[in-house]
Design an enzyme around this catalytic site. Structure first.
Site, PDB file in Angstrom:
ATOM      1  N   HIS A  80       0.838  -1.203   0.000  1.00  0.00           N
ATOM      2  CA  HIS A  80       0.000   0.000   0.000  1.00  0.00           C
ATOM      3  C   HIS A  80       0.875   1.257   0.000  1.00  0.00           C
ATOM      4  CE1 HIS A  80      -2.833   3.077   1.322  1.00  0.00           C
ATOM      5  NE2 HIS A  80      -2.049   3.298   2.364  1.00  0.00           N
ATOM      6  N   ASP A 109       6.795  20.075 -27.661  1.00  0.00           N
ATOM      7  CA  ASP A 109       6.908  18.779 -26.985  1.00  0.00           C
ATOM      8  C   ASP A 109       7.996  18.921 -25.934  1.00  0.00           C
ATOM      9  OD1 ASP A 109       6.860  16.036 -26.262  1.00  0.00           O
ATOM     10  OD2 ASP A 109       6.251  15.486 -28.283  1.00  0.00           O
ATOM     11  N   TRP A 144       7.571   0.329   3.775  1.00  0.00           N
ATOM     12  CA  TRP A 144       7.977   1.024   2.543  1.00  0.00           C
ATOM     13  C   TRP A 144       9.400   1.519   2.652  1.00  0.00           C
ATOM     14  CZ3 TRP A 144       9.191   6.049   0.771  1.00  0.00           C
ATOM     15  CH2 TRP A 144       9.219   7.041   1.760  1.00  0.00           C
ATOM     16  N   SER A 172      13.276   5.042 -14.302  1.00  0.00           N
ATOM     17  CA  SER A 172      12.230   5.810 -14.974  1.00  0.00           C
ATOM     18  C   SER A 172      12.250   7.270 -14.522  1.00  0.00           C
ATOM     19  CB  SER A 172      10.872   5.170 -14.666  1.00  0.00           C
ATOM     20  OG  SER A 172       9.837   6.093 -14.803  1.00  0.00           O
ATOM     21  N   SER A 173      12.311   7.486 -13.214  1.00  0.00           N
ATOM     22  CA  SER A 173      12.280   8.854 -12.688  1.00  0.00           C
ATOM     23  C   SER A 173      13.505   9.642 -13.110  1.00  0.00           C
ATOM     24  CB  SER A 173      12.228   8.841 -11.159  1.00  0.00           C
ATOM     25  OG  SER A 173      11.035   8.285 -10.711  1.00  0.00           O
ATOM     26  N   HIS A 256      13.793  11.986   2.519  1.00  0.00           N
ATOM     27  CA  HIS A 256      13.209  13.281   2.829  1.00  0.00           C
ATOM     28  C   HIS A 256      13.018  14.139   1.576  1.00  0.00           C
ATOM     29  CE1 HIS A 256      11.361  16.183   5.330  1.00  0.00           C
ATOM     30  NE2 HIS A 256      11.860  17.027   4.444  1.00  0.00           N
ATOM     31  N   GLU A 258      12.394  13.032  -1.129  1.00  0.00           N
ATOM     32  CA  GLU A 258      11.254  12.361  -1.740  1.00  0.00           C
ATOM     33  C   GLU A 258       9.926  12.940  -1.259  1.00  0.00           C
ATOM     34  OE1 GLU A 258      10.790  10.179  -4.082  1.00  0.00           O
ATOM     35  OE2 GLU A 258       8.735   9.500  -3.678  1.00  0.00           O
ATOM     36  N   TYR A 260       9.291  15.908  -0.520  1.00  0.00           N
ATOM     37  CA  TYR A 260       9.063  17.153  -1.262  1.00  0.00           C
ATOM     38  C   TYR A 260       8.767  16.858  -2.728  1.00  0.00           C
ATOM     39  CZ  TYR A 260      10.256  19.465   2.967  1.00  0.00           C
ATOM     40  OH  TYR A 260      10.238  19.857   4.266  1.00  0.00           O
ATOM     41  N   SER A 271      -1.151  26.524  -6.637  1.00  0.00           N
ATOM     42  CA  SER A 271      -0.745  27.910  -6.922  1.00  0.00           C
ATOM     43  C   SER A 271      -1.267  28.392  -8.269  1.00  0.00           C
ATOM     44  CB  SER A 271       0.780  28.043  -6.901  1.00  0.00           C
ATOM     45  OG  SER A 271       1.300  27.584  -5.691  1.00  0.00           O
ATOM     46  N   HIS A 305      15.831  13.497  10.950  1.00  0.00           N
ATOM     47  CA  HIS A 305      14.649  13.607  11.818  1.00  0.00           C
ATOM     48  C   HIS A 305      13.799  12.334  11.726  1.00  0.00           C
ATOM     49  CE1 HIS A 305      12.464  15.954   8.371  1.00  0.00           C
ATOM     50  NE2 HIS A 305      12.378  14.665   8.171  1.00  0.00           N
ATOM     51  N   HIS A 306      14.104  11.475  10.761  1.00  0.00           N
ATOM     52  CA  HIS A 306      13.427  10.176  10.720  1.00  0.00           C
ATOM     53  C   HIS A 306      14.126   9.162  11.616  1.00  0.00           C
ATOM     54  CE1 HIS A 306      10.806  11.301   7.355  1.00  0.00           C
ATOM     55  NE2 HIS A 306      11.839  12.007   6.940  1.00  0.00           N
ATOM     56  N   THR A 331       7.744  26.717   3.986  1.00  0.00           N
ATOM     57  CA  THR A 331       6.433  26.112   3.798  1.00  0.00           C
ATOM     58  C   THR A 331       5.350  27.029   4.350  1.00  0.00           C
ATOM     59  OG1 THR A 331       7.519  23.984   4.061  1.00  0.00           O
ATOM     60  CG2 THR A 331       5.123  23.988   4.140  1.00  0.00           C
ATOM     61  N   LYS A 334       4.547  29.893   2.061  1.00  0.00           N
ATOM     62  CA  LYS A 334       3.629  29.548   0.975  1.00  0.00           C
ATOM     63  C   LYS A 334       2.193  29.550   1.451  1.00  0.00           C
ATOM     64  CE  LYS A 334       6.470  26.782  -1.946  1.00  0.00           C
ATOM     65  NZ  LYS A 334       6.339  25.780  -2.974  1.00  0.00           N
ATOM     66  N   ARG A 453       2.001   1.450  14.925  1.00  0.00           N
ATOM     67  CA  ARG A 453       1.737   1.243  13.506  1.00  0.00           C
ATOM     68  C   ARG A 453       2.272  -0.116  13.083  1.00  0.00           C
ATOM     69  NH1 ARG A 453       6.110   5.057  10.166  1.00  0.00           N
ATOM     70  NH2 ARG A 453       5.274   4.066   8.295  1.00  0.00           N
TER      71      ARG A 453
HETATM   72  C1  HEM Z   1      -7.463   5.414   0.399  1.00  0.00           C
HETATM   73  C2  HEM Z   1      -7.315   5.877   1.605  1.00  0.00           C
HETATM   74  C3  HEM Z   1      -6.196   5.398   2.515  1.00  0.00           C
HETATM   75  C4  HEM Z   1      -6.363   4.646   3.631  1.00  0.00           C
HETATM   76  C5  HEM Z   1      -7.682   4.153   4.220  1.00  0.00           C
HETATM   77  C6  HEM Z   1      -5.043   4.392   4.178  1.00  0.00           C
HETATM   78  C7  HEM Z   1      -4.787   3.660   5.333  1.00  0.00           C
HETATM   79  C8  HEM Z   1      -3.539   3.340   5.825  1.00  0.00           C
HETATM   80  C9  HEM Z   1      -3.260   2.677   7.064  1.00  0.00           C
HETATM   81  C10 HEM Z   1      -4.318   2.224   8.060  1.00  0.00           C
HETATM   82  C11 HEM Z   1      -1.914   2.530   7.175  1.00  0.00           C
HETATM   83  C12 HEM Z   1      -1.142   1.947   8.355  1.00  0.00           C
HETATM   84  C13 HEM Z   1      -0.894   0.495   8.282  1.00  0.00           C
HETATM   85  C14 HEM Z   1      -0.114   0.083   9.501  1.00  0.00           C
HETATM   86  O1  HEM Z   1       0.814   0.804   9.931  1.00  0.00           O
HETATM   87  O2  HEM Z   1      -0.415  -0.983  10.064  1.00  0.00           O
HETATM   88  C15 HEM Z   1      -1.330   3.130   6.030  1.00  0.00           C
HETATM   89  C16 HEM Z   1       0.031   3.187   5.781  1.00  0.00           C
HETATM   90  C17 HEM Z   1       0.605   3.973   4.794  1.00  0.00           C
HETATM   91  N1  HEM Z   1      -0.068   4.736   3.866  1.00  0.00           N
HETATM   92 FE1  HEM Z   1      -2.087   4.860   3.632  1.00  0.00          FE
HETATM   93  N2  HEM Z   1      -4.122   4.997   3.385  1.00  0.00           N
HETATM   94  C18 HEM Z   1      -4.774   5.636   2.356  1.00  0.00           C
HETATM   95  C19 HEM Z   1      -4.183   6.408   1.362  1.00  0.00           C
HETATM   96  C20 HEM Z   1      -2.828   6.684   1.274  1.00  0.00           C
HETATM   97  C21 HEM Z   1      -2.220   7.609   0.353  1.00  0.00           C
HETATM   98  C22 HEM Z   1      -2.978   8.441  -0.665  1.00  0.00           C
HETATM   99  C23 HEM Z   1      -0.888   7.573   0.587  1.00  0.00           C
HETATM  100  C24 HEM Z   1       0.229   8.323  -0.076  1.00  0.00           C
HETATM  101  C25 HEM Z   1       0.132   9.124  -1.065  1.00  0.00           C
HETATM  102  C26 HEM Z   1      -0.636   6.622   1.624  1.00  0.00           C
HETATM  103  C27 HEM Z   1       0.617   6.301   2.106  1.00  0.00           C
HETATM  104  C28 HEM Z   1       0.870   5.400   3.117  1.00  0.00           C
HETATM  105  C29 HEM Z   1       2.195   5.027   3.569  1.00  0.00           C
HETATM  106  C30 HEM Z   1       3.530   5.537   3.033  1.00  0.00           C
HETATM  107  C31 HEM Z   1       2.031   4.121   4.614  1.00  0.00           C
HETATM  108  C32 HEM Z   1       3.132   3.477   5.452  1.00  0.00           C
HETATM  109  C33 HEM Z   1       3.383   2.076   5.033  1.00  0.00           C
HETATM  110  C34 HEM Z   1       4.430   1.518   5.931  1.00  0.00           C
HETATM  111  O3  HEM Z   1       4.275   1.620   7.159  1.00  0.00           O
HETATM  112  O4  HEM Z   1       5.425   0.999   5.390  1.00  0.00           O
HETATM  113  N3  HEM Z   1      -1.833   6.105   2.035  1.00  0.00           N
HETATM  114  N4  HEM Z   1      -2.344   3.618   5.211  1.00  0.00           N
HETATM  115 CU   LIG Z   2      11.706  13.929   6.477  1.00  0.00          CU
END
Ligand code: HEM
Ligand SMILES: [Cu+2]
Length: 626
Positions: A80, A109, A144, A172-173, A256, A258, A260, A271, A305-306, A331, A334, A453
């Protein structure tokens, strides 16, 4: 457009020349089509990543539920996170870079159209490669950020997929960043000086420099991780002399910047949207640009800070606490500029405007909890709890995704030539806004009450209130699902309708709205000469004595549309090509070769790759150019 269909001499395949029909999508080098492909693919991954999130939320709706097993839960939250970051938000930004950069700078282009196609295909194959792990024995499951030694020492190839998959996405990036930087610096229309650029272009430039410098850092770290995992080297294994903390440094030195990379494109879009619907120029243009650039530099000095919980010692912790608080200043600048842009404006609450205002409000909440993490003792309480999960969803979802959604509604008429329905758009916004806050607001509380978490059960001992807040979160996530269904319905309805959007439906300010809708392949019949910031606005309006905007008779856009067609046959665009697709198709095969230590797969991949490189080199940009 070249119209001949003779096979070029010296080429194995016949040169693809079609620019219409299904096949043309495989070979296109048109930045607008590639932008749409990025957008569609990223949206598909958004649905998949969202589905994973819904399963996560169903599992957490009770303290000891059994919707998912522990192992599947680990794979789901890891995939996810990876999906939302690398396969949704980044490629969505790339979709907008592709579509908007040439149009907003008055170019035909990007600088390297075939490299652009390559970036897209490498992104697609990288994503498919990562997801193929579900079929071949298990998806990445170590979070992640893939901390060693968990990532390197667990059995199974799950995290090897992570190492190689992210590597392909990084290629790709990297290719895309070189392309966009060159395009912005070299291909601006005459008169479009740097300080006349739309803010979206400025933010794109900063993001692509961040990518250019951050991707090599993670590339090194991913090679080391993959080698540790597959070939038993010991970069990160403490037992054999490696250093697991080195992974954290390398990861966050990329990670970090990333964040941004994820947020600045949305800031750029907002904007652009706020001034249009406030009927005012952006307040403090120069300050917004410099704040964006400052973030681009300062973003390299805050990574630890992480790592406050690692034990780097009080000096390092204090230094990174300070630098983190400093980076909040640009920030904050802005945010004030956005608010003052709206202040005293003639505000129209259209759907894109609602998403943009939502962005400012939600991102501010996420920014504030971010500053809380910067306080080291505070962070010691919050780290690895749901408080952090709340924080990064407020910036990534409340920020990046709100901005991207605003951008979709705003630029949809240019992209697809049709207007999205405003009534459905508003229903979408309100469900999304309420669902979002119900899903992620309570996570602050659950986190402060102690919910960790990345755990699939949290046990009764945390108390029934934690469970209740989790139920609210799950309810919120289901409301988000409904809002996304409304959006898809809206897009479908729009697709089916035959009402064509006007050239400039929002009374907008920047050059992309000067083009006719649908945008012709070569964008501009005549490259515009720019004399102002917000050039298009100044072509439509002059100021009267009291400084009020008065329409210039015979608006520029109509003139231009009428003109369209006259010059068409003189404009020569690059021809389509197979080679970017062939070249990038080699990457996943090489990946399987590494993971399974299989010479055969690696050789297949290399042959594809080299064929692609040679075909590409020997092919003229356009037929008849030899
Ligand atoms: C669709 C709605 C979303 C829901 C319901 C949701 C829910 C969750 C939940 C509950 C977790 C925690 C899982 C855990 O720690 O056990 C999580 C982790 C995370 N989510 Fe989401 N999320 C959503 C959308 C997004 C979006 C849009 C992003 C980024 C653009 C995102 C990025 C992340 C990241 C980076 C983690 C951390 C994964 C990790 O701990 O390695 N999520 N999400
Ligand atoms: Cu950071």
């Amino acid at each position: 457009m070249a119209s001949s269909s003779v096979a070029p001499s010296g080429s194995v395949f016949r040169r693809p020349l079609a620019t219409k029909g299904w096949g043309s999508w495989l070979t296109t080098v048109d930045h607008k089509k590639i932008g749409k492909m990025y957008g569609f693919t990223a949206f598909a991954f958004f649905l998949i990543g969202g589905l994973e999130a819904v399963f996560i939320r169903l599992q957490l709706a009770e303290a000891d539920a059994s919707v998912l097993s522990a192992e599947v839960y680990n794979q789901f939250f890891t995939m996810h996170g990876i999906t939302m970051i690398f396969l949704v938000v980044m490629p969505m930004a790339a979709a907008f870079f592709n579509f908007l950069i040439p149009l907003q700078i008055g170019a035909r282009d990007v600088a390297f159209p075939r490299l652009n196609a390559f970036s897209y295909w490498a992104f697609l194959f990288g994503g498919l490669f990562l997801y193929s792990s579900f079929i071949f024995g298990g998806a990445p499951n170590g979070g992640w950020f893939g901390y060693a030694p968990l990532s390197t020492s667990t059995s199974g190839l799950n995290m090897a997929y992570y190492g190689v998959g992210l590597q392909i996405l990084g290629i790709s990036s990297l290719a895309a960043s070189v392309n966009f930087i060159t395009t912005i610096l070299n291909m601006r229309a005459p008169g479009l000086t740097m300080m006349r650029l739309p803010v979206f272009i400025w933010m794109s430039l900063v993001v692509n420099f961040l990518l250019l410098f951050a991707m090599p850092v993670i590339a090194v770290a991913l090679f080391q991780l993959t080698f540790d995992k597959v070939f038993f080297t010991s970069f990160f294994q403490a037992a054999t002399g490696g250093d697991p903390v080195l992974w954290q440094h390398l990861f966050w030195l990329f990670g970090h910047p990333e964040v941004y990379i994820l947020i600045l494109p949305a800031m750029g879009m907002v904007s652009e949207i706020l001034p249009v619907f406030s009927r005012k120029p952006l307040f403090g243009y120069a300050a917004v640009v410099f704040a964006g650039a400052a973030i681009g530099f300062m973003g390299w000095g805050v990574w630890a800070h992480h790592m406050f919980a690692v034990g780097l010692g009080p000096v390092a912790n204090s230094a990174f606490a300070l630098s983190t608080m400093f980076i909040a200043v640009p920030t904050g600048i802005k945010i004030f500029n956005w608010v003052f842009t709206m202040w005293g404006g003639k505000i129209r609450f259209t759907t894109p405007m609602l998403f943009a205002i939502g962005f400012v409000a939600m991102f501010t909440i996420g920014g504030l909890s971010g500053v809380m993490h910067a306080i080291v003792p505070h962070d010691a309480q919050q780290t690895d709890t749901y408080f952090v999960v709340a924080h990064f969803h407020y910036v990534l979802f409340g920020g990046a995704l709100f901005g991207i959604m605003g951008g979709m509604y705003f630029w949809w008429p240019k992209l697809f030539g049709k207007m999205l329905d405003e009534r459905l758009g508003k229903i979408h916004f309100w469900l999304w806004f309420v669902g979002f806050n119900l899903a992620f607001g309570p996570m602050h509380i659950a986190g402060l009450l102690g919910q960790p978490r990345r755990t699939y059960v949290y046990g009764e001992e945390l108390g029934s209130s934690v469970e209740r807040w989790n139920q609210v979160s799950t309810l919120g996530s289901l409301i988000i699902v409904v809002s996304v269904v409304v959006f898809i319905w809206n897009a479908w309805k729009t697709y089916r309708s035959d009402e064509i959007a006007p050239h400039d439906p929002w009374d907008a300010r920047t050059l992309e709205w000067l083009t006719p809708t649908p945008v012709p392949e070569h964008n501009f019949d005549v490259i515009p000469t720019v004399t102002h910031r917000d050039e298009f606005w100044h072509r439509k309006y002059a100021e009267d004595d009291a400084g009020r905007a008065v329409p210039v008779p015979a608006g520029a856009s109509e003139d231009h549309a009428a003109e369209h067609g006259e010059h068409e046959e003189h404009i020569h665009m690059p021809d389509p090509s197979y080679w970017p697709l062939v070249l990038s198709a080699g990457l996943p095969f090489i990946g399987y070769g590494v993971i399974y230590k299989s010479i055969i797969w690696a050789v297949i991949g290399l042959v594809l790759l080299l064929t692609g490189v040679y075909g590409w080199q020997l092919e003229p940009v356009a037929e008849g150019d030899e």
